[in-house]
Write a protein that holds these residues in place. Structure first.
Motif, PDB file in Angstrom:
ATOM      1  N   ARG A  69      65.683  97.536  -8.081  1.00 56.67           N
ATOM      2  CA  ARG A  69      66.083  97.802  -9.084  1.00 56.67           C
ATOM      3  C   ARG A  69      65.169  97.569 -10.305  1.00 56.67           C
ATOM      4  O   ARG A  69      65.243  98.287 -11.150  1.00 56.67           O
ATOM      5  N   ARG A  73      62.193  99.492 -10.258  1.00 54.43           N
ATOM      6  CA  ARG A  73      62.371 100.897 -10.515  1.00 54.43           C
ATOM      7  C   ARG A  73      62.782 101.296 -12.023  1.00 54.43           C
ATOM      8  O   ARG A  73      62.267 102.282 -12.637  1.00 54.43           O
ATOM      9  N   ARG A 113      67.092 106.739  -8.198  1.00 51.55           N
ATOM     10  CA  ARG A 113      66.863 106.415  -6.977  1.00 51.55           C
ATOM     11  C   ARG A 113      66.323 107.539  -5.885  1.00 51.55           C
ATOM     12  O   ARG A 113      65.507 107.391  -5.191  1.00 51.55           O
ATOM     13  N   TYR A 128      67.196 104.633   0.809  1.00 50.84           N
ATOM     14  CA  TYR A 128      66.954 103.913  -0.196  1.00 50.84           C
ATOM     15  C   TYR A 128      68.112 103.215  -0.901  1.00 50.84           C
ATOM     16  O   TYR A 128      68.062 102.092  -1.094  1.00 50.84           O
ATOM     17  N   ILE A 129      69.165 103.931  -1.093  1.00 47.98           N
ATOM     18  CA  ILE A 129      70.286 103.268  -1.733  1.00 47.98           C
ATOM     19  C   ILE A 129      70.928 102.286  -0.847  1.00 47.98           C
ATOM     20  O   ILE A 129      71.577 100.955  -1.421  1.00 47.98           O
ATOM     21  N   GLU A 152      68.790  99.219  -1.785  1.00 45.75           N
ATOM     22  CA  GLU A 152      69.280  98.450  -2.762  1.00 45.75           C
ATOM     23  C   GLU A 152      70.481  97.998  -2.982  1.00 45.75           C
ATOM     24  O   GLU A 152      70.854  96.828  -3.652  1.00 45.75           O
TER      25      GLU A 152
END
Length: 272
Positions: A12, A15, A38, A52-53, A56
């Motif tokens: 996070r 990103r 995302r 990917y979520i 995270e």
């Protein structure tokens, strides 16, 4: 300090710092998030948005080395930070031995034999474990002379002592991040907790997840006794004591800093 999902916290943070235009994406006037979305990171890394979520959110904790490499490319991480990403994803659950704070007597004697060269041994939390006479004199006169992390962020004279304080602050937090191999280490949690409460600057920089290995650099000082100093330092790993680093400072020969360092050495000798 979040320890339950360090990988998600890292992703996070990085990103939010990535620039869409660097990835070939249009920033767009209606973009509601800083950095990449995302789904954009997932697209650039070649993984599904759902996967990917889950990374995270900490619901997926075993990404392959190939996925980590793809994420590093998508987030445009340098080699050092990419290596840290792998380390965060697969932490070595090892505690530092208590002896890591003890400096070898042989190393102490070696440093003492360098009367013209400031040298200090620092631990993983940037606390000074040992120093020679000139190394002690270089940092003397401050509230936190034996703790380079607290010296930068909590000492009232830090911004005067370090003319390039902003750069020093970034590099100091990055060095602490690089050394933070065990996110459950109570000592690390204590240090980060204290600094986060007492220093807004530290709290902001720690949240960025920047990595800066302490290797070599030119650093400027405004010493209270001898004035401006511009010193090159080399940081060497102490193989016999994991986590320790020997930091050696030198001035350019025949420079004003060399003369100032010589003066500091004479003051140390006269006081001794």
């Amino acid at each position: 300090m979040e320890t339950t999902n360090p990988l998600g916290q890292f992703l996070r943070a990085r990103r939010s710092q990535a620039r869409p235009e660097d990835a070939g994406l249009a920033p767009g006037p209606r973009r509601r998030v800083s950095g990449l979305r995302r789904e954009e990171v997932a697209l650039l890394a070649g993984v599904s948005t759902d996967y990917y979520i889950r990374l995270e959110q900490g619901r997926e904790r075993n990404p392959s080395a190939q996925v980590l490499d793809a994420l590093a490319r998508a987030l445009d991480l340098d080699e050092e930070t990419a290596a840290h990403l792998h380390q965060v994803a697969r932490p070595a659950r090892r505690r530092r031995p208590a002896a890591a704070d003890r400096v070898s007597p042989n190393l102490v004697r070696t440093m003492a034999a360098w009367p013209d060269t400031p040298a200090v041994v620092i631990g993983p939390y940037l606390n000074v474990l040992a120093r020679n006479a000139l190394g002690g004199a270089l940092f003397a006169g401050h509230q936190y002379s034996d703790d380079l992390l607290r010296l930068v962020f909590l000492d009232p004279g830090a911004r005067t002592f370090y003319p390039d304080w902003d750069r020093v602050a970034v590099n100091t937090v990055g060095a602490l991040r690089a050394a933070a191999t065990d996110h459950d280490d109570p000592r690390l949690i204590e240090v980060v907790g204290e600094l986060s409460v007492k220093s807004a600057e530290f709290r902001k920089l720690w949240a960025r997840h920047d990595i800066r290995q302490k290797t070599r650099e030119t650093k400027r000082f405004q010493h209270p006794l001898v004035g401006p100093l511009s010193l090159d330092y080399e940081s060497l790993t102490v193989n016999s004591a994991p986590g320790q680093q020997l930091v050696i400072y030198q001035a350019e020969p025949a420079s004003p800093s060399a003369e100032a360092l010589k003066l500091l050495g004479s003051l140390v000798a006269s006081n001794a």
